[in-house]
Structures are given as structure tokens and as C-alpha cells.
Design a protein around this motif. Structure first.
Motif, PDB file in Angstrom:
ATOM      1  N   LYS C  49      72.335  31.555  40.828  1.00 47.58           N
ATOM      2  CA  LYS C  49      73.367  31.201  41.803  1.00 47.58           C
ATOM      3  C   LYS C  49      74.486  30.397  41.164  1.00 47.58           C
ATOM      4  CE  LYS C  49      70.676  31.583  45.972  1.00 47.58           C
ATOM      5  NZ  LYS C  49      69.904  30.942  47.015  1.00 47.58           N
ATOM      6  N   ILE C  52      77.164  32.754  39.700  1.00 52.02           N
ATOM      7  CA  ILE C  52      78.136  33.377  40.591  1.00 52.02           C
ATOM      8  C   ILE C  52      78.929  32.343  41.383  1.00 52.02           C
ATOM      9  CG2 ILE C  52      76.630  33.600  42.588  1.00 52.02           C
ATOM     10  CD1 ILE C  52      78.119  36.602  42.383  1.00 52.02           C
ATOM     11  N   GLY C  53      78.563  31.073  41.237  1.00 50.27           N
ATOM     12  CA  GLY C  53      79.371  30.050  41.897  1.00 50.27           C
ATOM     13  C   GLY C  53      78.893  29.639  43.266  1.00 50.27           C
ATOM     14  N   LEU C  54      77.710  30.049  43.648  1.00 48.86           N
ATOM     15  CA  LEU C  54      77.180  29.613  44.945  1.00 48.86           C
ATOM     16  C   LEU C  54      76.732  28.162  44.875  1.00 48.86           C
ATOM     17  CD1 LEU C  54      75.091  32.614  46.265  1.00 48.86           C
ATOM     18  CD2 LEU C  54      76.952  31.488  47.429  1.00 48.86           C
ATOM     19  N   PHE C  77      89.400  31.800  39.493  1.00 52.21           N
ATOM     20  CA  PHE C  77      87.977  31.887  39.767  1.00 52.21           C
ATOM     21  C   PHE C  77      87.671  33.102  40.617  1.00 52.21           C
ATOM     22  CE2 PHE C  77      83.845  30.557  39.531  1.00 52.21           C
ATOM     23  CZ  PHE C  77      83.253  30.328  40.751  1.00 52.21           C
ATOM     24  N   ASP C  78      88.558  33.401  41.558  1.00 45.91           N
ATOM     25  CA  ASP C  78      88.348  34.597  42.370  1.00 45.91           C
ATOM     26  C   ASP C  78      88.370  35.844  41.508  1.00 45.91           C
ATOM     27  OD1 ASP C  78      90.082  33.553  45.396  1.00 45.91           O
ATOM     28  OD2 ASP C  78      88.036  33.256  44.683  1.00 45.91           O
ATOM     29  N   ARG C  81      85.125  36.138  39.829  1.00 48.56           N
ATOM     30  CA  ARG C  81      84.049  36.569  40.714  1.00 48.56           C
ATOM     31  C   ARG C  81      84.172  38.023  41.095  1.00 48.56           C
ATOM     32  NH1 ARG C  81      83.190  34.494  45.747  1.00 48.56           N
ATOM     33  NH2 ARG C  81      85.223  33.512  45.918  1.00 48.56           N
ATOM     34  N   ASP C  82      85.365  38.551  41.017  1.00 55.73           N
ATOM     35  CA  ASP C  82      85.595  39.956  41.319  1.00 55.73           C
ATOM     36  C   ASP C  82      84.742  40.872  40.472  1.00 55.73           C
ATOM     37  OD1 ASP C  82      89.049  40.436  42.286  1.00 55.73           O
ATOM     38  OD2 ASP C  82      87.172  40.663  43.375  1.00 55.73           O
ATOM     39  N   TYR C  86      76.039  40.557  43.239  1.00 60.01           N
ATOM     40  CA  TYR C  86      74.789  39.791  43.293  1.00 60.01           C
ATOM     41  C   TYR C  86      73.811  40.459  44.236  1.00 60.01           C
ATOM     42  CZ  TYR C  86      72.007  35.449  43.370  1.00 60.01           C
ATOM     43  OH  TYR C  86      71.038  34.516  43.236  1.00 60.01           O
ATOM     44  N   PRO C 106      81.455  45.919  51.543  1.00 61.90           N
ATOM     45  CA  PRO C 106      82.271  45.403  50.437  1.00 61.90           C
ATOM     46  C   PRO C 106      83.462  46.305  50.127  1.00 61.90           C
ATOM     47  CG  PRO C 106      80.066  45.941  49.688  1.00 61.90           C
ATOM     48  CD  PRO C 106      80.057  46.101  51.145  1.00 61.90           C
ATOM     49  N   THR C 110      87.159  44.637  50.709  1.00 59.16           N
ATOM     50  CA  THR C 110      87.833  44.148  49.512  1.00 59.16           C
ATOM     51  C   THR C 110      88.651  45.206  48.788  1.00 59.16           C
ATOM     52  OG1 THR C 110      85.880  44.619  48.196  1.00 59.16           O
ATOM     53  CG2 THR C 110      86.079  42.409  49.086  1.00 59.16           C
ATOM     54  N   THR C 111      88.556  46.449  49.193  1.00 59.58           N
ATOM     55  CA  THR C 111      89.369  47.460  48.514  1.00 59.58           C
ATOM     56  C   THR C 111      90.243  48.160  49.536  1.00 59.58           C
ATOM     57  OG1 THR C 111      87.800  49.237  48.848  1.00 59.58           O
ATOM     58  CG2 THR C 111      87.520  47.892  46.882  1.00 59.58           C
TER      59      THR C 111
END
Lengths: 272, 160, 413
Positions: C49, C52-54, C77-78, C81-82, C86, C106, C110-111
Motif C-alpha cells: 500500500k 501505491i500511496g494509500l 504524483f497523479d 499513480r497513473d 492494484y 476504470p 479515467t479514459t
């Protein structure tokens, strides 16, 4: 009230004054947290791709609450009709029944009772839904997929509330006035013409806009608090998992109702 | 029962809601949507006690307009009342406007005797002949302690 | 040297009083499959975690391609994470959406893909993971294994360059397990995707991992490839191997019926009925050499056959179990030292006659010395004193081991 202190400090309060002080700082902190939460979520409504989720939420918050709201409105109007008639008749002023009912509903009872009913229905479900998504890591999953959870979950609910509350209040008002007609006129014999004449003449634009302003204020309060409680249910100190969701829902509903009445007072003072 | 999609229901809900809101605004809030359905005349009273904005204006007992505004003229010691009339109501320059009470302790309203002279009042004109509201308490006092003219003679008070 | 994709420097994570990660230093490279193993609850998920920055570390720095994460602004950072995807241990599926929408989300959010294209991609993934029949169902209606596959599909549908798997094969039957591991390996070979996964599925994951990390008590006790792992002497590795054997036996239904996963309490408590208890230890020496020359599988076979031999001979009176990578222990009830030594002699004879998995007894002439070598089998036994701990007795027996057989193993050209 939950104590949102993620670092998990354990504070032993022996001295009563320190205790009061802590409570106050906790409340202020929480108020700040809620305000930040609201601003973050609200402005995301101006981003793209929101329409369909907002429409969905209007369905759940607004359209589905309509039957309940109208039912409560009807009975409120009917009760008002009976109670006010019996009181006014003693002053020989039964004729103003229409005014009394219309003004009570439009100015106060409409916005407040509608808001409370919607809180009970849709507000509680907002808290629970978001709370469960939090404890089952679905919100974390959104994070990992780079989906903004505030935008996806909270913003549509706040926007939908702002749309639905005034509309439902309008329903409540109209049906309440009809309820008053049913008891005052049909049941108790007041003249229909007088009733509706009074309704038309005594209600002013200021009353109507005041009522709707209150609805919008209530909408923002209820949706923000309910979503907030659900979103941060994992930070509760007094329970975990399913229990914390339950406690969050209770807090959300109670807090919303209390704040509805407090803000009702504040807005009324402003308007008058 | 998923016969109708959520979107349809929401559409119906929002449309109905807006209709109700509009109705309330127009009918109850007395908002003139199309404008210019009314015109204003003015009347000067020495007292407008009890009169409120929105109170009706009646001719022969029928409502033809309402009170729109008050303006005080301290120099000349009167209050100018703006009366909004529905278009089509004819008021002549010998009209008399009196402030009356509906019932004994009801709302105040302005009762207008439109007059019958040749000249009709234009929008913005002033009705000159006015009667201020009767102060009931005053009247009772005068009756009980003398001073009210009855058949032209002064009645003696109860003392007699 | 490839650039380091992710680096942890002195990362410590505490939850209140509990320290979950303690000064963790690790390096993960691009384009590799890295597996993190460790006992449950030692902080593997927490570590993942962090990547991935959680979660953020209490102390220490995490670097992504050389840049510390806490120095990056939100956009940077985004963008980082792109590239990640996970897969949660508990799947974290959206239970109010159908399977199809779970996987499509997703892409939708996001797309900018159109509906048709999203549909195509989702169906592709559904087929790949054998989920085509359940696309209209809800997660609560599926079994745990299927839910796991949905989570995998959802993580992979965006074709991420770096994937983090938290126990991807848990709960799957071996066929699907292999399919999943194969898919991960293929992703890496064909597209150069990086995979970081937590797994308990050894030794299978060893076959596809480029790098292995072992987390023990919040510390990284090993970082390296598989061959380096073999040279590691650590109690945890032995523990793992021991439990591995038990699982294998249970699943493949071996002859070693009387083996139990670990000695039970009953076996170890001295009881009057057991009479004298003797513990015997059998060791296969030269294990490292064997591994080097023969590889893991073949060596395992040899060790196993030793175990089988032990069991065949002592199975009537004793309970055998593997206690280390190359060691077996047998607890013999109703046996005193004299009797045990008798049995041992018989065993030695049998061993010399039958050999171990293809080896033959005694040397002959003209064998290429580089491709052949000796395996030594040692054995020792000691009678257990009443009330003595099992470990003590075993250690004693270990120290008393003597060579009982020697085999020459030839590589046939």
C-alpha cells in the motif's frame, strides 16, 4: 460526536475544564473538516461527466422521497386544519384559516419537515452506502484506479440534494394546503372561497423565496453531513466495521435533524 | 417494477416540481409574469393605520387591485399610498378612497367609489378624496363619553 | 544497471504502538517480477500500500525513479499513480455494480474511450479469465475464487505498466493458479510490464520471479533472486519448506499417510503407553551442491525418496516428518536405543540396496569427476529422557549423526 484523531492518542481527562476545552476544540476541528469536505466536493460539480450520476442521485434522493413527503405533507396540513380551526373559531376568525395554514407551511413546516423526512430516508442511506464502501476498501480501490472518490460519490449527492429539496418542499406546501382544505372546509365547514382567497392574498413572494432558501440551506447541510459521516466512518474511535457504519448513520441523522432546526432559526432571523 | 428508467422518473419529478414552484410563485406571490397588467394610482391619507402592502382594493365589494407601496410626506402631513389596479378598471377624478375594515377585527382594505365624472384618472394620478380609517377605540370612547353626533344632535353621555 | 523503479530508504511505519515496518530498505526494478513473501500479518500488504500511496511512512523515504514521493506535487504524483494498478487481497469489488460495470469502471472514469471500445476490452478480459458467463451478476453472487478473478480483470483492463498484486492466487484451484502465474509471466516477457506481488504460493512463484523479497518481523531479511535464496540460512526458510512439504503431501495424496503436518501435541507428550521413545535424525548432506548441479526439482525428488525410505522402514513404529530442507526426524515409540540401532542397521542396508532416486551404490571407474559427485546420508539417534523437550532430543540426535551411506551420482551424458 466522533473524535477524529487519526494518530490514536489516548487522552485522559481528569480535570473537568480540560475536558470541556477538548470537546470544544474537537467540535471546531470537526466543523472545519466538514467545511473543507463540502468545499472540495461541491466545486467538483463543475467538472465534466457529472450529469448521469447526478440524475441517478436525484432519482434516489428526490423522486423516491416524493411519496413519503407528500403523505407527511397531507397529514400535516390536515392536522393544522383541525387544530387551527378550533383555536381561531374562538376569536371569530376562522376565516383566516387559509392564511394561517399557508404561511405556517410555506415559511416553516414545509422546508423543515421535508428536510427531516428526506434525512430519514435518503440521508441515512447516503451514510450507510458510503460507509460500507469505506470499510470494504472500495474507496481505496477507487483511489488506486485514479478515480476521485469525492467526485464519484459525494458531489452527485450534494448536487442532487440541492435540486431535490426545494422541489419536494414545494410538493409538501401545496399538498399541505390541500390537506388544510380537506379538514377546514370539507370537514369543518369553512367556506372554500374564503379559504383559498386567504391563501392567495396572505402569501407574499418573500415567504416563498424564504422557504426555498431554507430548503437549499438544509439540502447542503444534510447531504454534506451524511456523506461526511459515511466517508470517514473508518476513523471512528467507538466502533469498527459494521458497527461503525451503524454509529455513523445514527450520528448523521441526529446531527442533520438538529442542525436543520438550528439553521432554521438562524435563517429565519436573517429573513425577517 | 422497472418499466420506466430512472431518468424518466427524474424527468417527471423535476418537471412537476418546477410546475408547482412556478404556480406558487405566480399565484400566491402575486408576481405578474407578463408585466403591465396593472397600473398605479395614488391616494393620500392622513392615517393609514392598519393598512398593509398587499391588502386588497375593492370597488363595490369586488377586488380590483392591491396596495403596492406607502410613502410618507412629513411636510404636508399625509401618507401617499400606491394602489395597483388591474388594467381595465376605470377610476374617475371624483373617486373617493376609504380605508375600511373587513369584519370587526379583520384585515384592512381600501374601498373605492370610482366616481362618475367625465374625466378618467391616468396612471400615476392621485385620488384626492380620501377617508382615513375609523379608529374604533376612539369611536367607542366618544360614544360612551359623549361627542358623537347622532341625528345631528349631540348625545349626552351616560352621565345623564 | 536498470534504473530503480521504486526504492525504500529506512521506511518505518507505525500504527500507534505497533511497528509494522522497521527500517525497510528495498529496491524494485523495472520490467521484473518481484515477489514478496513472509508470514501472514508481517506487513506485506502494508508495504504494498505504501508503493501505491494509500499509506505514507512514519519515517523514511520512498523514491519513484529516483525522485522522493513527498517532494512531488499533486500532478506529478497523479502521473506516477497513473502507471499503477492494484489488486486487493479482499478484492474490494464494487458490490452495487455488476461484474461488467466493475471491470468497465476504470475505463469509463479515467479514459475517453467510447462505449463500444470499452465493451470490447471488458469482454476480452472476461474471456481471458473465464468470467464470460457471469458478467451480469453481482459480486455477492460469485464464489471467492471468481471474485478474485474479477479483481484481477479490473486491475488489468487498463493495461497498466506496473501491477501490484496482493495474493493473486489465493483461493484458486491449481489449474487456474498456474494460468494466473503464466499470465503474469507472459505480461513481463512480452510487454516488459513490471509486477510486484505478494504470494504464499511457493515454490511456483519462484519459477516466474526475477526477484524475491522476504519480510520477517517487519524487516526485509532477503532481497535477491532465487539462487541467492537457496544459500540463505534462516529459520524462516526452513519453516516454509517444512510446511510446503506437508501441503504437497496432502494434495497429491502421497504414500506418507502417517505423516502429520507437524508433530501433534499427542505425539510429543511422553505417555506411559509409549514406553521408551527414541528420536532419529536423517540428513542428506551436500544439499547446496545438489541444488546447483541438479536444480530444485530433482533435488527435491531425491530428498523425498529419502523420506519415503525412512517412512517405509520406520512407519510401523514411528512418526516421521521433515524438519528441514534436507533433514527428517522420526519419533519411535516403544523403542529403546538398542532396538532403534537394530532398525537403523536394517534401514542402512535397505538404503544401500535400493538407492535414492536413480543413484547407484558404490563407485566404479572412469566417471567424469566434474559431472558426478557424492551424496552422503547421515543418521543419528538418541533415546529421549522423560520430560525432555522434543527440540532438545532432536538436537542431541543431530549431533550424534554418523555417515551411514554414500552414493555416487553420475550425470549420464
Amino acid at each position: 460526536m466522533t473524535t477524529m484523531r487519526p494518530s490514536g492518542e489516548n487522552i485522559n481527562q481528569v480535570w473537568p475544564f480540560a475536558h470541556v476545552g477538548t470537546k470544544v476544540t474537537d467540535w471546531v476541528n470537526e466543523f472545519g473538516a466538514v467545511a473543507i469536505f463540502l468545499f472540495k466536493s461541491f466545486f467538483k460539480v463543475f467538472r465534466a461527466k457529472q450529469m448521469s450520476s447526478i440524475v441517478q442521485q436525484v432519482y434516489y434522493v428526490g423522486a423516491r422521497s416524493a411519496p413519503v413527503v407528500m403523505l407527511v405533507g397531507l397529514f400535516t396540513g390536515m392536522v393544522l386544519g383541525i387544530q387551527l380551526y378550533h383555536t381561531l373559531v374562538k376569536f371569530g376568525s376562522a376565516g383566516v384559516l387559509g392564511s394561517a395554514i399557508a404561511l405556517s407551511l410555506i415559511r416553516e413546516l414545509g422546508p423543515v419537515l421535508t428536510a427531516i423526512m428526506i434525512t430519514a430516508r435518503a440521508g441515512s442511506s447516503m451514510t450507510t452506502e458510503i460507509g460500507i464502501q469505506r470499510i470494504s476498501e472500495q474507496i481505496d480501490a477507487l483511489y488506486t484506479m485514479r478515480i476521485d472518490s469525492l467526485q464519484y460519490l459525494v458531489t452527485p449527492r450534494i448536487a442532487a440534494s440541492i435540486i431535490s429539496f426545494p422541489l419536494l418542499t414545494a410538493f409538501f406546501d401545496i399538498i399541505g394546503i390541500i390537506g388544510g382544505y380537506l379538514t377546514g372546509v370539507v370537514l369543518l365547514g369553512l367556506d372554500a372561497g374564503t379559504y383559498f382567497y386567504r391563501v392567495r392574498t396572505s402569501v407574499e413572494m418573500a415567504d416563498i423565496t424564504g422557504g426555498f432558501v431554507k430548503s437549499v440551506v438544509f439540502a447542503i447541510i444534510v447531504s454534506t453531513i451524511c456523506c461526511f459521516q459515511g466517508y470517514f466512518t473508518h476513523m471512528r474511535k467507538d466502533g469498527h466495521g459494521a458497527k461503525s457504519v451503524g454509529l455513523s448513520t445514527t450520528s448523521a441523522v441526529v446531527l442533520s435533524c438538529v442542525l436543520i432546526l438550528i439553521s432554521d432559526f438562524v435563517v429565519t432571523c436573517f429573513l425577517l | 417494477m422497472k418499466k420506466y428508467s430512472h431518468e424518466t422518473v427524474v424527468g417527471v419529478f423535476v418537471v412537476l416540481g418546477l410546475v408547482v414552484v412556478m404556480y406558487m410563485t405566480v399565484k400566491l406571490g402575486n408576481v405578474s409574469f407578463l408585466g403591465n397588467e396593472t397600473y398605479s394610482l395614488y391616494a393620500e391619507f392622513s392615517s393609514v393605520s392598519g393598512l398593509r402592502i398587499g391588502n386588497p382594493v375593492e370597488i363595490f365589494g369586488m377586488e380590483v387591485g392591491h396596495i403596492a407601496d406607502f410613502r410618507m410626506d412629513q411636510q404636508n402631513q399625509f401618507v401617499a399610498v400606491e394602489l395597483k389596479f388591474n388594467n381595465g378598471v376605470e377610476v374617475y377624478d371624483d373617486a373617493i378612497a376609504s380605508i375600511k375594515t373587513a369584519g370587526l377585527i379583520g384585515d384592512k382594505y381600501v374601498s373605492l367609489d370610482p366616481g362618475g365624472s367625465d374625466e378618467m384618472l391616468e396612471p400615476g394620478d392621485t385620488i384626492l378624496d380620501t377617508q382615513s380609517p375609523i379608529d374604533l377605540a376612539d369611536l367607542i370612547g366618544k360614544y360612551a363619553f359623549g361627542d358623537v353626533k347622532k341625528n345631528g344632535e349631540q348625545t349626552k353621555g351616560e352621565e345623564e | 544497471m536498470e534504473e530503480l523503479l521504486i526504492e525504500f530508504k529506512n521506511v518505518t511505519k507505525r500504527f500507534g504502538e505497533r511497528t509494522v515496518l522497521d527500517n525497510v530498505d528495498l529496491r524494485i526494478r523495472d520490467g521484473q517480477v518481484t515477489t514478496i513473501i513472509g508470514k501472514s500479518g508481517t506487513g506485506k500488504s502494508v508495504l504494498l500500500k505504501h508503493i501505491i500511496g494509500l499509506l505514507s511512512p512514519t519515517e523514511g523515504t520512498i523514491l519513484f525513479r529516483g525522485r522522493p514521493i513527498h517532494e512531488m506535487n499533486q500532478n506529478e504524483f497523479d502521473a506516477v499513480r497513473d502507471q499503477f494498478s492494484y489488486c486487493f487481497q479482499n478484492n474490494a469489488l464494487f458490490d452495487s455494480l455488476t461484474i461488467f460495470h466493475n471491470i468497465a469502471l476504470p475505463l469509463q472514469q479515467t479514459t475517453k474511450m467510447g462505449k463500444k471500445e470499452i465493451e470490447k476490452r471488458v469482454l476480452e478480459k472476461l474471456e481471458q479469465l473465464e468470467l464470460d458467463e457471469v458478467s451480469e451478476k453481482y459480486p455477492s453472487e460469485l464464489s471467492g475464487g471468481m471474485q478474485k478473478r474479477v479483481a484481477l480483470a479490473r486491475a488489468l483492463v487498463t493495461d497498466p505498466k506496473i501491477v501490484l498484486f496482493d495474493e493473486p492466487t489465493t483461493g484458486q484451484d491449481p489449474i487456474r493458479k498456474n494460468a494466473i502465474l503464466r499470465m503474469i509471466a507472459q505480461n513481463q516477457k512480452r510487454f516488459g510490464f513490471t509486477t510486484i506481488m505478494i504470494s504464499h504460493d511457493i515454490p511456483d512463484v519462484f519459477f516466474i520471479s526475477n526477484r524475491i523479497l522476504i519480510l520477517y518481523d517487519g524487516k526485509v531479511i532477503f532481497q535477491g533472486n532465487y539462487h541467492e535464496l537457496d544459500k540463505l540460512e534462516h529459520p524462516m526458510v526452513d519453516e516454509y519448506i517444512r510446511s510446503l512439504k506437508d501441503f504437497e503431501d496432502e494434495f497429491f495424496g502421497s504414500d506418507l499417510e502417517r505423516d502429520r503436518p507437524g508433530f501433534s501435541e499427542k505425539d510429543l507428550k511422553p505417555s506411559e503407553k509409549a514406553g521408551n521413545v527414541t528420536v532419529a535424525i536423517f540428513t542428506l548432506d551436500n544439499l547446496d551442491e545438489l541444488l546447483e548441479k541438479l536444480g530444485q526439482r530433482r533435488t527435491d525428488e531425491i530428498v523425498k525418496s529419502l523420506g519415503e525410505c525412512v517412512n517405509r522402514h520406520f512407519g510401523d513404529v514411528g512418526i516421521s516428518n521433515r524438519v528441514a530442507r534436507n533433514q527428517f526426524a522420526t519419533v519411535l515409540n516403544y523403542t529403546d536405543t538398542a532396538k532403534a540401532e537394530n532398525m537403523l542397521e536394517g534401514f542402512t542396508r535397505e538404503l544401500r540396496e535400493h538407492g535414492l532416486g536413480g543413484a547407484s551404490v558404490d563407485t566404479g571407474g572412469g566417471i567424469d569427476s566434474e559431472k558426478s559427485f557424492c551424496i552422503m546420508v547421515r543418521a543419528g539417534l538418541v533415546e529421549r529422557n522423560p520430560g525432555e523437550g522434543f527440540q532438545v532430543t532432536t538436537d542431541k540426535a543431530r549431533s550424534r549423526q554418523k555417515e551411514i551411506a554414500r552414493f555416487l551420482f553420475c550425470a549420464i551424458p
